[in-house]
Design an enzyme around this catalytic site. Structure first.
Site, short mmCIF file in Angstrom:
data_model
loop_
_atom_site.label_atom_id
_atom_site.label_comp_id
_atom_site.label_asym_id
_atom_site.label_seq_id
_atom_site.Cartn_x
_atom_site.Cartn_y
_atom_site.Cartn_z
N PRO A 166 0.80 -1.23 0.00
CA PRO A 166 0.00 0.00 0.00
C PRO A 166 0.83 1.28 0.00
CG PRO A 166 -0.09 -1.11 2.13
CD PRO A 166 0.56 -2.06 1.17
N ASN A 167 0.33 2.21 -0.78
CA ASN A 167 0.84 3.60 -0.87
C ASN A 167 2.14 3.72 -1.66
OD1 ASN A 167 -1.30 4.86 0.68
ND2 ASN A 167 -0.41 3.81 2.44
N ARG B 263 4.55 12.26 -3.26
CA ARG B 263 4.24 12.82 -1.94
C ARG B 263 5.40 12.51 -0.99
NH1 ARG B 263 -1.51 11.55 -2.22
NH2 ARG B 263 -2.10 12.54 -4.17
N TYR C 287 10.68 9.65 1.52
CA TYR C 287 10.88 8.53 0.59
C TYR C 287 11.64 8.90 -0.69
CZ TYR C 287 7.73 6.05 3.68
OH TYR C 287 7.16 5.46 4.79
N ASN D 194 8.02 -5.81 -0.82
CA ASN D 194 7.91 -4.63 0.04
C ASN D 194 6.43 -4.52 0.38
OD1 ASN D 194 7.79 -2.24 1.39
ND2 ASN D 194 8.97 -1.05 -0.12
N ALA E 212 3.14 -0.84 4.86
CA ALA E 212 2.69 -0.88 6.25
C ALA E 212 2.11 -2.24 6.65
CB ALA E 212 1.66 0.22 6.48
N GLU F 54 12.54 -9.80 1.89
CA GLU F 54 11.78 -8.63 2.34
C GLU F 54 12.62 -7.38 2.09
OE1 GLU F 54 10.88 -8.71 6.53
OE2 GLU F 54 10.17 -6.64 6.51
N HIS G 117 12.72 -2.89 2.13
CA HIS G 117 12.15 -1.59 2.46
C HIS G 117 13.09 -0.52 1.96
CE1 HIS G 117 9.09 -3.43 4.90
NE2 HIS G 117 10.04 -4.21 5.39
N ARG H 278 13.25 3.92 12.59
CA ARG H 278 12.04 4.76 12.56
C ARG H 278 11.19 4.50 13.81
NH1 ARG H 278 9.34 4.68 6.78
NH2 ARG H 278 8.31 6.48 7.74
#
Ligand code: CA2
Length: 146
Positions: free
Chosen positions: A10-11, A18, A23, A74, A77, A98, A100, A107
């Site tokens: 997601p996103n 944005r 990012y 990835n 969330a 995995e 990111h 974070r």
């Protein structure tokens, strides 16, 4: 031809549009292009997908069992929330790395836990788009080692 599924949660479709301060300016299309080049260098085909929907991501993981040799994931969330994605990843028994963009361990505390990590070959985070390329290299080496 051996193929990898590169799957984005997601996103991640918003990358480069944005929050560039978090990012960066790289778009998901930029990442797709870089992954295609890196897969080709390993003589691997690639399927690159993104979804904002947990069930769609699960369906893509299930489908990968039929025609993919490994998965770069990835999960966004959902990494930190989804037992269902973890179960899907473990059910297909494909090697999975995995990834990111950000260093999730540097974070907020809620990003430090990953449901994916226990069912992954390994986790690569914190290197921006390069995380994906390192994951492809790792999977290619794993597949070559047989
Ligand atoms: O660092 C990563 O790759 C993450 O998977 C990105 C996820 C985050 O929830 C994970 O903890 C770490 C968020 C992706 C959201 O991407 C955006 C891009 C542009 C604008 C807003 C969100």
């Amino acid at each position: 031809m051996t193929s990898l599924l590169i799957l984005n949660g997601p996103n991640l479709n918003l990358l480069g549009q944005r929050q560039p301060e978090v990012y960066g300016h790289t778009t998901l299309d930029d990442i797709r292009a870089a992954c295609a080049t890196r897969c080709a260098a390993h003589n691997l085909a690639m399927r690159f997908e993104q979804s904002n929907h947990e069930g769609a991501l699960i369906d893509l993981i299930h489908g990968a069992a039929a025609d993919q040799a490994g998965i770069v994931l990835n999960a966004g969330a959902f990494t930190h929330t989804s037992v269902a994605l973890m179960d899907a990843a473990s059910s297909v028994a494909l090697p999975l790395v995995e990834v990111h963009l950000s260093n999730i361990h540097a974070r907020e505390p809620f990003r430090h836990h990953s449901y994916i990590a226990p069912v992954a070959l390994g986790q690569i985070c914190g290197f921006g788009a390069q995380s994906y390329l390192l994951a492809i290299d790792a999977l290619a080496a794993h597949l070559e080692a047989g």
